[in-house]
Design an enzyme around this catalytic site. Structure first.
Site, PDB file in Angstrom:
ATOM      1  NE  ARG A   1      11.364   1.118   5.578  1.00  0.00           N
ATOM      2  CZ  ARG A   1      12.631   0.938   6.643  1.00  0.00           C
ATOM      3  NH1 ARG A   1      12.950   0.767   6.813  1.00  0.00           N
ATOM      4  NH2 ARG A   1      11.875  -0.365   6.774  1.00  0.00           N
ATOM      5  CB  THR A   2       4.607   3.455   7.933  1.00  0.00           C
ATOM      6  OG1 THR A   2       4.942   3.280   6.598  1.00  0.00           O
ATOM      7  CG2 THR A   2       3.159   4.185   7.222  1.00  0.00           C
TER       8      THR A   2
ATOM      9  CE  LYS B   1      -6.747  -4.987  30.146  1.00  0.00           C
ATOM     10  NZ  LYS B   1      -6.916  -3.929  30.777  1.00  0.00           N
TER      11      LYS B   1
ATOM     12  NE  ARG C   1       2.097  -0.443   8.639  1.00  0.00           N
ATOM     13  CZ  ARG C   1       3.761  -0.004   8.012  1.00  0.00           C
ATOM     14  NH1 ARG C   1       4.472  -1.475   8.568  1.00  0.00           N
ATOM     15  NH2 ARG C   1       3.569   0.375   6.683  1.00  0.00           N
TER      16      ARG C   1
ATOM     17  CG  HIS D   1       1.350   1.248   2.540  1.00  0.00           C
ATOM     18  ND1 HIS D   1       1.130   2.453   3.200  1.00  0.00           N
ATOM     19  CD2 HIS D   1       2.699   1.064   3.174  1.00  0.00           C
ATOM     20  CE1 HIS D   1       2.016   2.436   3.653  1.00  0.00           C
ATOM     21  NE2 HIS D   1       2.617   1.325   3.740  1.00  0.00           N
TER      22      HIS D   1
END
Ligand code: NCD
Length: 517
Positions: free
Chosen positions: A65-66, A94, A116, A150
């Protein structure tokens, strides 16, 4: 009409920086964007059509969703999205740090970074790092940082609650399942706390209670939080009073111990029978995803008029489009309300007191005085504190001559205190800062020829930063050394001066100031 929108350059990384005026303006604009998208009034929402703007979506954790609501919102607005979903094919594999990766997107002249990340405080670390010289803002949007916040979900949650309940005040809101690790439950309540008379009822397993920092933050806004963690039937009993119930998923991936998960797994299922006990205007929401094996809302409720999660997810597009439009200077020109302006925190950590030309004496405590040097007095009586100070001042390493101990003053034998004397050494500002953080309330006396020539009372500074050997006690904080993200520890004093409580600037973790060492 102002030439610039006040929102230009705004970062949406935490909810505490959103004002009520901003939120009200944002909600109105989001509603008109939603309507414009529904009715395909392209000119009303494709506000970047004549510009060449880019959004970088950096998703270090899974997301449906986000990620897609941001991507769709960017495309509808006229931005071009680039980035990654999962770090598998990137240089993160890396060993590249978050800030180095973000620097690349800065170098490519991106306009928005949507992040995120699994570590608490990651988005805040990005905004601290990215101060552009060019004047062209690179705005950061927090799509979830670990178990912390959030905020862009919080905004769409509040938008949805307004649609469902028709108001944002005088609401009885339930929050259930995982208010400990569920970051969405740390964001929308703080936004709702800007409106009067909202009350939160939080239902959870005793091991999954809402973090103290969130409850305290809400308390500061005058919001009442009632926790129910002992009686598994509390949710059922409270249902008839609730205006909105916010269910969540157990965030198993964040649990420290899988036993916690099994203990809580079967505790909550919102059933059709429970729905029958709710008010006519009630709504149940969920940030999604729900777990198909152990759902928290019974699947048969999906078409129900009071079932909101799908509409809630859909609201991600107009709300996120609005956030980006505002920050990129594409909308918001008529907003003349207040924006959050953080007051610059003062780093002072001492007050001078008249030394009165006193002779340094062994006086009420039985330690030989120093003729030249420093006496640190009134250190908290715990022997570890005085030991920590000696370590931080590197007394042994430097070969200083010193005496220290925990003493019982003759007049107040009940009040033990630590005293430390260092021969031929006057403390520097950084030393004072260390002691002020570990032992606020201590006094530092400069001694010359057996007389006190300067006396300073130490107190906890408003901001604690730049001190060696500090660590946030939250093991998931971006500042922790083991993650090698090179984000220096920064903590803010909360509450009155004497309380010695600090909050991590990045992850919101509350600590006693001496726990930083
Ligand atoms: C949530 C998240 O990632 O915090 N989902 C979302 O963004 N809509 C909730 C979850 O993962 O359970």
């Amino acid at each position: 009409m102002a030439a610039h929108s006040k929102f230009l350059g705004k970062n949406w990384v935490d909810v505490s920086s959103v004002t009520r005026a901003e939120l009200e303006y944002f909600l109105k604009l989001s509603a008109s964007m939603k309507d414009a998208i529904r009715n395909e009034r392209v000119d009303d929402y494709k506000l970047a059509r004549d510009r060449d703007l880019f959004a970088a979506l950096l998703f270090y954790e899974p997301s449906t969703r986000t990620r897609f609501s941001f991507e769709i919102a960017a495309l509808r607005l006229g931005l071009r999205p680039v980035g990654f979903s999962g770090t598998e094919a990137t240089s993160v594999k890396k060993g590249e740090s978050l800030l180095d990766t973000v620097d690349m997107f800065d170098a490519y002249d991106m306009d928005a970074v949507i992040l995120r990340h699994p570590l608490d405080g990651a988005a805040k670390a990005v905004t601290e790092h990215l101060v552009r010289d060019s004047g062209k803002p690179l705005c950061c949007f927090n799509g979830g940082d670990g178990q912390n916040e959030h905020p862009t979900q919080g905004l769409l949650d509040v938008f949805t609650i307004q649609e469902c309940c028709g108001r944002l005040h005088d609401l009885e809101i339930g929050i259930a399942v995982d208010p400990k690790y569920g970051r969405t439950t740390h964001s929308f309540p703080v936004l709702l706390g800007l409106f009067p008379n909202n009350r939160f009822h939080v239902f959870s397993h005793p091991d999954l209670r809402m973090p103290k920092a969130v409850i305290q933050h809400l308390g500061d806004r005058g919001v009442q939080v009632i926790e129910y963690f002992e009686d598994p039937n509390a949710l059922k009993a409270k249902l008839p009073d609730l205006d909105f119930l916010y269910m969540t998923r157990l965030q198993r991936e964040r649990f420290e111990d899988d036993a916690e998960y099994y203990a809580a797994r079967d505790m909550f299922l919102f059933t059709p029978e429970m729905m029958k006990r709710t008010k006519p205007t009630f709504g149940v929401g969920h940030p999604l995803p729900d777990n198909k094996e152990f759902p928290t809302i019974h699947p048969s409720l999906k078409g129900h008029a009071k079932f909101w999660p799908k509409r809630q997810a859909g609201n991600g597009v107009p709300t996120r489009l609005t956030e980006m439009a505002l920050s990129l200077g594409l909308a918001g020109f008529d907003f003349d309300g207040d924006l959050h302006r953080p007051r610059a925190a003062v780093g002072d950590c001492f007050r001078d007191r008249d030394p009165g030309g006193q002779k340094e004496r062994s006086g009420p405590v039985d330690i030989r005085p120093v003729v030249n040097g420093t006496v640190i007095d009134h250190v908290e009586g715990n022997p570890y504190v005085i030991q920590k100070i000696s370590k931080l001042l590197r007394l042994c390493e430097r070969g200083d001559v010193f005496r220290m101990g925990v003493v019982e003053p003759i007049k107040r034998p009940d009040q033990r205190k630590g005293v430390m004397m260092v021969k031929d050494r006057l403390l520097e500002e950084q030393d004072l800062r260390l002691i002020a953080t570990i032992a606020p309330g201590a006094t530092v006396n400069d001694i010359q020829d057996g007389r006190v020539v300067r006396k300073r009372d130490l107190f906890l500074p408003e901001v604690v930063e730049g001190l060696p050997g500090t660590n946030c006690t939250n093991h998931r904080c971006i500042t922790r050394h083991e993650y090698h993200e090179h984000v220096p520890v920064k903590a803010m004093r909360v509450g009155p001066e004497g309380k010695n409580i600090v909050k991590c600037y990045y992850c919101n973790n509350l600590m006693q100031s001496d726990e930083l060492f």
